[in-house]
Design a protein around this motif. Structure first.
Motif, PDB file in Angstrom:
ATOM      1  N   UNK A 159       0.864  -1.225  -0.066  1.00 45.14           N
ATOM      2  CA  UNK A 159      -0.053   0.130  -0.009  1.00 45.14           C
ATOM      3  C   UNK A 159       0.824   1.294   0.108  1.00 45.14           C
ATOM      4  N   UNK A 160       0.825   2.200  -0.962  1.00 42.31           N
ATOM      5  CA  UNK A 160       1.324   3.483  -1.041  1.00 42.31           C
ATOM      6  C   UNK A 160       0.338   4.477  -0.614  1.00 42.31           C
ATOM      7  N   UNK A 161       0.295   5.103   0.532  1.00 45.28           N
ATOM      8  CA  UNK A 161      -0.675   5.953   0.994  1.00 45.28           C
ATOM      9  C   UNK A 161       0.010   7.429   1.230  1.00 45.28           C
ATOM     10  N   UNK A 162      -0.802   8.268   1.424  1.00 40.12           N
ATOM     11  CA  UNK A 162      -0.496   9.837   1.536  1.00 40.12           C
ATOM     12  C   UNK A 162       0.839   9.958   2.389  1.00 40.12           C
ATOM     13  N   UNK A 163       1.060   9.227   3.477  1.00 35.56           N
ATOM     14  CA  UNK A 163       1.746   9.487   4.391  1.00 35.56           C
ATOM     15  C   UNK A 163       3.125   8.360   4.397  1.00 35.56           C
ATOM     16  N   UNK A 164       3.346   7.519   3.360  1.00 35.20           N
ATOM     17  CA  UNK A 164       4.369   6.578   3.263  1.00 35.20           C
ATOM     18  C   UNK A 164       3.872   5.372   2.549  1.00 35.20           C
ATOM     19  N   UNK A 165       4.480   4.179   2.648  1.00 40.76           N
ATOM     20  CA  UNK A 165       4.453   3.128   2.003  1.00 40.76           C
ATOM     21  C   UNK A 165       4.584   1.906   3.114  1.00 40.76           C
ATOM     22  N   UNK A 166       3.867   0.881   2.744  1.00 48.13           N
ATOM     23  CA  UNK A 166       3.946  -0.262   3.627  1.00 48.13           C
ATOM     24  C   UNK A 166       3.655  -1.766   2.789  1.00 48.13           C
ATOM     25  N   UNK A 167       4.393  -2.742   3.250  1.00 52.58           N
ATOM     26  CA  UNK A 167       4.223  -4.109   2.265  1.00 52.58           C
ATOM     27  C   UNK A 167       4.431  -5.008   3.396  1.00 52.58           C
ATOM     28  N   UNK A 168       3.568  -6.252   3.105  1.00 56.33           N
ATOM     29  CA  UNK A 168       3.709  -7.261   3.576  1.00 56.33           C
ATOM     30  C   UNK A 168       3.734  -8.584   2.888  1.00 56.33           C
ATOM     31  N   UNK A 169       4.615  -9.617   3.169  1.00 54.90           N
ATOM     32  CA  UNK A 169       4.723 -10.753   2.345  1.00 54.90           C
ATOM     33  C   UNK A 169       4.549 -11.968   3.287  1.00 54.90           C
ATOM     34  N   UNK A 170       4.146 -13.004   2.573  1.00 53.45           N
ATOM     35  CA  UNK A 170       3.872 -14.160   3.396  1.00 53.45           C
ATOM     36  C   UNK A 170       3.604 -15.474   2.282  1.00 53.45           C
ATOM     37  N   UNK A 171       3.319 -16.426   2.886  1.00 50.79           N
ATOM     38  CA  UNK A 171       2.989 -17.693   2.226  1.00 50.79           C
ATOM     39  C   UNK A 171       1.776 -18.425   2.894  1.00 50.79           C
TER      40      UNK A 171
END
Length: 148
Positions: A133-145
């Motif tokens: 997710x790139x949001x107005x105040x930054x970015x965050x990501x999650x990976x998984x399996x």
């Protein structure tokens, strides 16, 4: 029973304090076309920003049809209704890859959700996924399996 594993995306996102949270499993009944996915909800993983703000939820469904089909959606939460970048990729290969790869994916500027992304013929295979997710105040990501 499904084994669920989630690994936080590293690098600059973690250094900036933008990290995800471990998944929670659900034994929800069969979904009725939830964002275009059918089957059982087997995993919900939040994508969080700084602190505990949940920006979006990755939802993973599984059905035995199609030789075993995983279906995922990335549903905006905090910024729902505001256009922002959502990225979701999934594959039965060791890593999910991004939206520049040949992995099944959906990426773009969305108001509500990215997906559905489907991977068929997945019975007895592990699925790797990436949600960003790139949001107005930054970015965050999650990976998984998710594995049988």
């Amino acid at each position: 029973m499904r084994k669920l594993v989630s690994v936080l995306a590293g690098g600059a996102l973690a250094a900036a304090g933008l990290v995800g949270v471990a998944p929670t499993a659900s034994a929800a009944p069969a979904a009725v076309a939830a964002y275009g996915c059918t089957g059982n909800l087997v995993q919900t993983t939040p994508v969080t920003g700084a602190g505990t703000d949940v920006w979006a939820n990755f939802q993973l469904y599984y059905t035995t049809t199609g030789g075993g089909t995983y279906c995922g959606v990335l549903v905006a939460k905090k910024y729902a209704g505001q256009q922002h970048y959502l990225e979701l990729s999934m594959d039965t290969k060791p890593s999910a890859g991004g939206c520049n790869s040949t992995s099944p994916h959906d990426c773009g500027m969305y108001l509500q959700y990215a997906g559905p992304v489907k991977v068929t013929n997945a019975k007895d295979k592990c699925l790797a996924w990436n949600a960003r997710v790139d949001a107005p105040n930054g970015a965050s990501a999650v990976t998984g399996a998710s594995c049988d």
